[in-house]
Design a protein around this motif. Sequence first.
Motif, PDB file in Angstrom:
ATOM      1  N   VAL A 150       0.866  -1.173   0.000  1.00  0.00           N
ATOM      2  CA  VAL A 150       0.000   0.000   0.000  1.00  0.00           C
ATOM      3  C   VAL A 150       0.906   1.227   0.000  1.00  0.00           C
ATOM      4  N   HIS A 151       0.728   2.040  -1.003  1.00  0.00           N
ATOM      5  CA  HIS A 151       1.606   3.188  -1.199  1.00  0.00           C
ATOM      6  C   HIS A 151       1.192   4.350  -0.293  1.00  0.00           C
ATOM      7  N   LEU A 152       2.168   4.903   0.412  1.00  0.00           N
ATOM      8  CA  LEU A 152       1.949   6.088   1.239  1.00  0.00           C
ATOM      9  C   LEU A 152       2.446   7.303   0.462  1.00  0.00           C
ATOM     10  N   ALA A 153       1.575   8.276   0.257  1.00  0.00           N
ATOM     11  CA  ALA A 153       1.926   9.417  -0.590  1.00  0.00           C
ATOM     12  C   ALA A 153       1.616  10.733   0.107  1.00  0.00           C
ATOM     13  N   SER A 154       2.243  11.791  -0.375  1.00  0.00           N
ATOM     14  CA  SER A 154       1.883  13.148   0.032  1.00  0.00           C
ATOM     15  C   SER A 154       1.014  13.741  -1.071  1.00  0.00           C
ATOM     16  N   GLY A 155      -0.084  14.375  -0.687  1.00  0.00           N
ATOM     17  CA  GLY A 155      -0.991  14.926  -1.681  1.00  0.00           C
ATOM     18  C   GLY A 155      -1.495  16.291  -1.297  1.00  0.00           C
ATOM     19  N   GLY A 227      -4.193  -0.201  -6.683  1.00  0.00           N
ATOM     20  CA  GLY A 227      -5.611  -0.170  -6.348  1.00  0.00           C
ATOM     21  C   GLY A 227      -5.946   0.534  -5.058  1.00  0.00           C
ATOM     22  N   THR A 228      -4.960   0.781  -4.218  1.00  0.00           N
ATOM     23  CA  THR A 228      -5.174   1.479  -2.944  1.00  0.00           C
ATOM     24  C   THR A 228      -4.029   2.437  -2.723  1.00  0.00           C
ATOM     25  N   ILE A 229      -4.328   3.590  -2.158  1.00  0.00           N
ATOM     26  CA  ILE A 229      -3.269   4.535  -1.800  1.00  0.00           C
ATOM     27  C   ILE A 229      -3.672   5.262  -0.522  1.00  0.00           C
ATOM     28  N   VAL A 230      -2.689   5.460   0.356  1.00  0.00           N
ATOM     29  CA  VAL A 230      -2.882   6.263   1.562  1.00  0.00           C
ATOM     30  C   VAL A 230      -2.212   7.602   1.319  1.00  0.00           C
ATOM     31  N   VAL A 231      -2.973   8.678   1.445  1.00  0.00           N
ATOM     32  CA  VAL A 231      -2.459  10.012   1.110  1.00  0.00           C
ATOM     33  C   VAL A 231      -2.407  10.880   2.352  1.00  0.00           C
ATOM     34  N   ASP A 232      -1.249  11.447   2.622  1.00  0.00           N
ATOM     35  CA  ASP A 232      -1.068  12.382   3.732  1.00  0.00           C
ATOM     36  C   ASP A 232      -1.291  13.799   3.221  1.00  0.00           C
ATOM     37  N   ILE A 233      -2.265  14.490   3.822  1.00  0.00           N
ATOM     38  CA  ILE A 233      -2.566  15.877   3.464  1.00  0.00           C
ATOM     39  C   ILE A 233      -2.496  16.712   4.734  1.00  0.00           C
ATOM     40  N   LYS A 234      -1.421  17.459   4.859  1.00  0.00           N
ATOM     41  CA  LYS A 234      -1.208  18.323   6.028  1.00  0.00           C
ATOM     42  C   LYS A 234      -1.320  17.544   7.331  1.00  0.00           C
ATOM     43  N   GLY A 235      -0.695  16.374   7.366  1.00  0.00           N
ATOM     44  CA  GLY A 235      -0.645  15.607   8.609  1.00  0.00           C
ATOM     45  C   GLY A 235      -1.808  14.667   8.838  1.00  0.00           C
ATOM     46  N   GLN A 236      -2.807  14.693   7.969  1.00  0.00           N
ATOM     47  CA  GLN A 236      -3.943  13.782   8.103  1.00  0.00           C
ATOM     48  C   GLN A 236      -3.952  12.794   6.930  1.00  0.00           C
ATOM     49  N   GLN A 237      -4.255  11.536   7.244  1.00  0.00           N
ATOM     50  CA  GLN A 237      -4.207  10.495   6.228  1.00  0.00           C
ATOM     51  C   GLN A 237      -5.606  10.114   5.748  1.00  0.00           C
ATOM     52  N   ARG A 238      -5.712   9.947   4.435  1.00  0.00           N
ATOM     53  CA  ARG A 238      -6.936   9.444   3.812  1.00  0.00           C
ATOM     54  C   ARG A 238      -6.586   8.218   2.976  1.00  0.00           C
ATOM     55  N   TYR A 332       0.533 -18.875 -12.843  1.00  0.00           N
ATOM     56  CA  TYR A 332       1.923 -19.132 -12.488  1.00  0.00           C
ATOM     57  C   TYR A 332       2.445 -18.139 -11.459  1.00  0.00           C
ATOM     58  N   GLN A 333       1.586 -17.249 -10.966  1.00  0.00           N
ATOM     59  CA  GLN A 333       2.059 -16.149 -10.130  1.00  0.00           C
ATOM     60  C   GLN A 333       1.086 -15.850  -8.996  1.00  0.00           C
ATOM     61  N   LEU A 334       1.642 -15.479  -7.839  1.00  0.00           N
ATOM     62  CA  LEU A 334       0.877 -14.939  -6.722  1.00  0.00           C
ATOM     63  C   LEU A 334       1.544 -13.640  -6.287  1.00  0.00           C
ATOM     64  N   ASP A 335       0.748 -12.703  -5.799  1.00  0.00           N
ATOM     65  CA  ASP A 335       1.244 -11.388  -5.388  1.00  0.00           C
ATOM     66  C   ASP A 335       0.987 -11.233  -3.893  1.00  0.00           C
ATOM     67  N   TYR A 336       2.044 -11.054  -3.115  1.00  0.00           N
ATOM     68  CA  TYR A 336       1.981 -11.053  -1.654  1.00  0.00           C
ATOM     69  C   TYR A 336       1.846  -9.624  -1.143  1.00  0.00           C
ATOM     70  N   LEU A 337       0.812  -9.348  -0.354  1.00  0.00           N
ATOM     71  CA  LEU A 337       0.637  -8.021   0.239  1.00  0.00           C
ATOM     72  C   LEU A 337       1.640  -7.867   1.380  1.00  0.00           C
ATOM     73  N   ALA A 338       2.697  -7.083   1.123  1.00  0.00           N
ATOM     74  CA  ALA A 338       3.833  -7.030   2.041  1.00  0.00           C
ATOM     75  C   ALA A 338       3.670  -6.010   3.158  1.00  0.00           C
ATOM     76  N   GLY A 339       2.942  -4.898   2.912  1.00  0.00           N
ATOM     77  CA  GLY A 339       2.802  -3.878   3.943  1.00  0.00           C
ATOM     78  C   GLY A 339       2.548  -2.520   3.336  1.00  0.00           C
ATOM     79  N   SER A 340       2.848  -1.463   4.111  1.00  0.00           N
ATOM     80  CA  SER A 340       2.644  -0.080   3.669  1.00  0.00           C
ATOM     81  C   SER A 340       3.974   0.663   3.726  1.00  0.00           C
TER      82      SER A 340
END
Length: 370
Positions: A150-155, A227-238, A332-340
């Motif tokens: 899960v990608h943590l971004a600044s927005g 498919g999912t993103i966590v966005v930090d906007i002025k210290g608050q996450q959405r 032939y493939q599996l995708d492992y949810l590793a973290g944020s």
Amino acid sequence: MKFNVLLSFLVCAIYSTHLLANAFSISKQTPPTSLKINTDSDKLCQVADNTLAYRALGNAYDPAVIHANKLSQFGITEKDIERTLKSLCEFAKHDDMNKTHQLTNFEFLTKHYDFYRISSDTKHAKKLSNKKPLLKNLSADKVLMTKYYVHLASGSDSKTTETPFPLYALPFDEHHLSLEEANTQKHLTRFKYGKQAILGGVIDAKKLAKPLVYLSREDLESALLQGTIVVDIKGQQRVYNVHRNNGIAYDRAIKPYLQNRYWYFKQVDGILGYGKDADHKIEVLPEVTFAGDIYQLGLGALVFAQFDFKSHSEYRMAVMADTGGAFENNLYQLDYLAGSYPGINAYYDANRHMPDYIDAWFMVLKGDAQ
């Protein structure tokens, strides 16, 4: 003449055996019992419960994934998948009561579950292996394991030099439509434009959808890919999760930035995996979730996998509760949810020790298990 016929028969038999050996298959086989099982039973139970809740919507709601399909050819039924998922929470509860760790006890698992070793569809993987060494080197007795996060971004709530690319909500012309209704109306905004046109500004120019948040190009691409993103906007996450796509398939032959598949998003409360529409999606957790070809294998299969690290090997369990465009016709493939993680470099630093190939089994609750 008889010799030629016999020779032709032998050639066909050898060729057929070769094809079978390179196609997807599973066979009952118990894993070696000498390794430690490293899985959080409570988290595994949560994802299993969430997956069961989605499956309870029924085949009529989502026939694309609520089935056993390929697995049924090897004797694993829909009922088996559901019974297995239900058992995980039952046994996790026993862990708490008895102060034992039943789901990490190999003797307990082999008593209650059957194991089916996975042989990958290397025949199909080889067709796609040009300039892809991981596919080229894949053997049939292994499964390619990629990792996602899960990608943590600044927005920003407005367009800036650093964040010029909007993440859009569903276009205005289908707010009142269910997914089924919208999918029959190909004149809608969602079906008119590919990603390249959207990045060019057509949605903004015609005011066809509401921007939810503004991101950098790198963060936007991560959101579209994962498919999912966590966005930090002025210290608050959405948290934002995919809502509906434009109906264009992901093309594995071209680079991610050049794709035309595009997703519209929705703000949500947690990390979400599969769901055909935003109203019903499976909440997932890192390290107990696999994405895979649930269109062919069915939603909710329990995977038992051997992770070979440099210094040791261990087993982990995870539920197939997610998918993506790269998993269409992919056995032939599996995708492992590793973290944020806040970016690809942080993700690589935390996961560079993870294996690229795993030995994998499907776990199925035995018919007489309680």
